[in-house]
Design a protein around this motif. Structure first.
Motif, PDB file in Angstrom:
ATOM      1  N   TYR A   1       0.799  -1.173   0.101  1.00  0.00           N
ATOM      2  CA  TYR A   1      -0.069   0.083   0.067  1.00  0.00           C
ATOM      3  C   TYR A   1       0.929   1.235  -0.086  1.00  0.00           C
ATOM      4  CZ  TYR A   1      -3.711  -3.210   1.440  1.00  0.00           C
ATOM      5  OH  TYR A   1      -4.545  -4.261   1.574  1.00  0.00           O
ATOM      6  N   ALA A   2       1.928   1.354   0.723  1.00  0.00           N
ATOM      7  CA  ALA A   2       2.793   2.339   0.803  1.00  0.00           C
ATOM      8  C   ALA A   2       3.400   2.501  -0.289  1.00  0.00           C
ATOM      9  CB  ALA A   2       3.760   2.552   2.020  1.00  0.00           C
ATOM     10  N   ARG A   3       3.944   1.579  -1.122  1.00  0.00           N
ATOM     11  CA  ARG A   3       4.576   1.813  -2.219  1.00  0.00           C
ATOM     12  C   ARG A   3       3.743   2.173  -3.586  1.00  0.00           C
ATOM     13  NH1 ARG A   3       9.726   0.028  -2.228  1.00  0.00           N
ATOM     14  NH2 ARG A   3      10.429  -1.363  -0.531  1.00  0.00           N
ATOM     15  N   SER A   4       2.572   1.851  -3.339  1.00  0.00           N
ATOM     16  CA  SER A   4       1.563   2.428  -4.328  1.00  0.00           C
ATOM     17  C   SER A   4       1.527   3.745  -4.256  1.00  0.00           C
ATOM     18  CB  SER A   4       0.262   1.510  -3.949  1.00  0.00           C
ATOM     19  OG  SER A   4      -0.744   2.134  -4.927  1.00  0.00           O
ATOM     20  N   LEU A   5       1.123   4.045  -3.016  1.00  0.00           N
ATOM     21  CA  LEU A   5       1.150   5.619  -2.725  1.00  0.00           C
ATOM     22  C   LEU A   5       2.425   6.401  -3.227  1.00  0.00           C
ATOM     23  CD1 LEU A   5       0.197   8.445  -1.316  1.00  0.00           C
ATOM     24  CD2 LEU A   5       0.948   7.435   0.849  1.00  0.00           C
ATOM     25  N   CYS A   6       3.449   5.933  -2.942  1.00  0.00           N
ATOM     26  CA  CYS A   6       4.754   6.692  -3.286  1.00  0.00           C
ATOM     27  C   CYS A   6       4.865   6.524  -4.607  1.00  0.00           C
ATOM     28  CB  CYS A   6       5.971   6.150  -2.617  1.00  0.00           C
ATOM     29  SG  CYS A   6       5.939   6.324  -0.686  1.00  0.00           S
ATOM     30  N   GLU A   7       4.578   5.527  -5.290  1.00  0.00           N
ATOM     31  CA  GLU A   7       4.805   5.219  -6.784  1.00  0.00           C
ATOM     32  C   GLU A   7       4.003   6.277  -7.646  1.00  0.00           C
ATOM     33  OE1 GLU A   7       4.129   1.304  -7.155  1.00  0.00           O
ATOM     34  OE2 GLU A   7       6.067   0.535  -6.520  1.00  0.00           O
TER      35      GLU A   7
ATOM     36  N   VAL B   1       5.602   9.716  -7.144  1.00  0.00           N
ATOM     37  CA  VAL B   1       7.046   9.950  -7.882  1.00  0.00           C
ATOM     38  C   VAL B   1       6.670  10.031  -9.369  1.00  0.00           C
ATOM     39  CG1 VAL B   1       8.914   8.744  -8.629  1.00  0.00           C
ATOM     40  CG2 VAL B   1       8.292   8.907  -6.288  1.00  0.00           C
ATOM     41  N   ALA B   2       5.414   9.301 -10.101  1.00  0.00           N
ATOM     42  CA  ALA B   2       5.201   9.236 -11.401  1.00  0.00           C
ATOM     43  C   ALA B   2       4.443  10.627 -11.798  1.00  0.00           C
ATOM     44  CB  ALA B   2       4.186   7.917 -11.683  1.00  0.00           C
ATOM     45  N   GLY B   3       4.204  11.320 -10.743  1.00  0.00           N
ATOM     46  CA  GLY B   3       3.316  12.489 -11.046  1.00  0.00           C
ATOM     47  C   GLY B   3       1.953  12.408 -11.373  1.00  0.00           C
ATOM     48  N   GLU B   4       1.382  11.291 -10.702  1.00  0.00           N
ATOM     49  CA  GLU B   4      -0.176  10.946 -10.982  1.00  0.00           C
ATOM     50  C   GLU B   4      -0.816  11.230 -10.064  1.00  0.00           C
ATOM     51  OE1 GLU B   4      -0.763   6.966 -12.497  1.00  0.00           O
ATOM     52  OE2 GLU B   4       1.122   6.748 -13.356  1.00  0.00           O
ATOM     53  N   LEU B   5      -0.099  11.768  -8.711  1.00  0.00           N
ATOM     54  CA  LEU B   5      -1.161  12.180  -7.744  1.00  0.00           C
ATOM     55  C   LEU B   5      -0.360  13.396  -6.920  1.00  0.00           C
ATOM     56  CD1 LEU B   5      -3.066  11.941  -5.330  1.00  0.00           C
ATOM     57  CD2 LEU B   5      -1.471   9.825  -4.156  1.00  0.00           C
ATOM     58  N   ASP B   6      -0.831  14.701  -6.830  1.00  0.00           N
ATOM     59  CA  ASP B   6      -0.220  15.593  -6.296  1.00  0.00           C
ATOM     60  C   ASP B   6      -1.137  16.155  -5.318  1.00  0.00           C
ATOM     61  OD1 ASP B   6       0.839  17.959  -5.497  1.00  0.00           O
ATOM     62  OD2 ASP B   6       1.424  18.787  -7.472  1.00  0.00           O
ATOM     63  N   PHE B   7      -1.061  16.153  -4.044  1.00  0.00           N
ATOM     64  CA  PHE B   7      -1.852  16.579  -3.015  1.00  0.00           C
ATOM     65  C   PHE B   7      -2.045  18.012  -2.983  1.00  0.00           C
ATOM     66  CE2 PHE B   7      -0.372  12.457  -1.321  1.00  0.00           C
ATOM     67  CZ  PHE B   7      -1.735  11.919  -0.661  1.00  0.00           C
ATOM     68  N   ASP B   8      -1.219  18.882  -3.505  1.00  0.00           N
ATOM     69  CA  ASP B   8      -1.296  20.497  -3.650  1.00  0.00           C
ATOM     70  C   ASP B   8      -2.388  20.667  -4.922  1.00  0.00           C
ATOM     71  OD1 ASP B   8       0.392  20.973  -1.737  1.00  0.00           O
ATOM     72  OD2 ASP B   8       2.014  20.757  -3.074  1.00  0.00           O
TER      73      ASP B   8
ATOM     74  N   THR C   1      -8.559   6.895  -4.157  1.00  0.00           N
ATOM     75  CA  THR C   1      -8.567   5.287  -3.912  1.00  0.00           C
ATOM     76  C   THR C   1      -8.090   4.558  -5.111  1.00  0.00           C
ATOM     77  OG1 THR C   1     -10.827   5.578  -5.547  1.00  0.00           O
ATOM     78  CG2 THR C   1     -11.112   5.417  -2.897  1.00  0.00           C
ATOM     79  N   ARG C   2      -7.189   5.321  -6.016  1.00  0.00           N
ATOM     80  CA  ARG C   2      -6.335   4.572  -6.856  1.00  0.00           C
ATOM     81  C   ARG C   2      -5.289   3.829  -6.106  1.00  0.00           C
ATOM     82  NH1 ARG C   2      -5.600   8.743 -12.134  1.00  0.00           N
ATOM     83  NH2 ARG C   2      -7.835   8.869 -12.498  1.00  0.00           N
ATOM     84  N   ILE C   3      -4.832   4.536  -5.035  1.00  0.00           N
ATOM     85  CA  ILE C   3      -3.928   3.912  -4.045  1.00  0.00           C
ATOM     86  C   ILE C   3      -4.211   2.637  -3.437  1.00  0.00           C
ATOM     87  CG2 ILE C   3      -2.415   4.568  -2.182  1.00  0.00           C
ATOM     88  CD1 ILE C   3      -3.424   7.472  -2.379  1.00  0.00           C
ATOM     89  N   LYS C   4      -3.612   1.547  -3.571  1.00  0.00           N
ATOM     90  CA  LYS C   4      -4.003   0.340  -2.880  1.00  0.00           C
ATOM     91  C   LYS C   4      -3.934   0.506  -1.428  1.00  0.00           C
ATOM     92  CE  LYS C   4      -1.298  -2.459  -6.437  1.00  0.00           C
ATOM     93  NZ  LYS C   4      -0.340  -3.458  -6.520  1.00  0.00           N
ATOM     94  N   GLY C   5      -5.071  -0.047  -0.843  1.00  0.00           N
ATOM     95  CA  GLY C   5      -5.285   0.151   0.413  1.00  0.00           C
ATOM     96  C   GLY C   5      -6.165   1.156   0.838  1.00  0.00           C
TER      97      GLY C   5
END
Length: 205
Positions: free
Chosen positions: A98-104, A107-114, A128-132
């Motif tokens: 799950y943690a790696r899914s979030l980080c990946e 890093v890939a630029g597909e998720l930006d919290f800002d 919810t694309r993040i595993k877990g």
């Protein structure tokens, strides 16, 4: 940047003006305290760390992670660590996934919290694309970390029980029913969610 105590009071007063049972409940139990988390990667990672373990266990794992990765660590820092290193910090194989899914995704630029979508459903779909991370975890993040005022985690059992008590229902409503019952509380459903937790947990009731 969650909902401030002032914003909670303002939103609850707005609902109470059209919901007599809420007005009565506010007199009995008062207003809830603000529940605010920092927006960003670390808060969602802590959500993953805390899944299905006690608060104390989650805190212990987080301390080990910070000691290994350093204060203010980035997604890339976690991805650089191997399985055994993260397991020594207390992360199971599943949680590492799950943690790696979030980080990946970051890093890939597909998720930006800002720059999460302004539309709540679009933001939930992205998170919810993040595993877990299911709908509930995404909603909790958007409510507590971003302070989105109309988030309504209808799948939360304490929210359902709080609605049951607030509306003096005989049985706890289903998720679908809980969602429907709250439609008239929009656009202040975030404050109402926080109030239902407060109302449910009040020992005087």
């Amino acid at each position: 940047m969650g909902l401030s105590a002032e914003k909670l009071r303002e939103d609850l007063d707005a609902v109470a003006a059209r919901e007599p049972q809420l007005a009565s409940a506010l007199i009995r139990v008062g207003y809830p305290d603000a529940r605010i988390r920092d927006p960003g990667f670390a808060t969602l990672l802590r959500t993953i760390v805390g899944q299905q373990v006690s608060v104390a266990s989650a805190a212990a794992v987080w301390r080990k992670l910070e000691a290994e990765l350093g204060d203010g660590f980035t997604p890339a820092c976690l991805l650089e660590r191997d399985f055994e290193t993260l397991r020594a910090c207390g992360l199971s194989r599943q949680k590492q996934g799950y943690a790696r899914s979030l980080c990946e995704l970051m890093v890939a630029g597909e998720l930006d919290f800002d720059t999460l979508p302004a539309d709540d459903e679009a933001a939930i779909e992205l998170l919810t694309r993040i595993k877990g991370i299911g709908r509930w975890s995404a909603e909790i993040y958007l409510l507590f970390a971003e302070g989105r005022p109309d988030i309504w985690p209808a799948g939360d059992l304490a929210v359902q029980e709080g609605v049951k008590r607030l509306l003096e229902m005989e049985e706890r409503p289903s998720e679908k029913a809980t969602r429907a019952l709250a439609e008239s509380w929009s656009p202040q459903r975030g404050a109402m969610a926080i109030f239902t937790w407060h109302f449910y947990a009040n020992p005087a009731l």
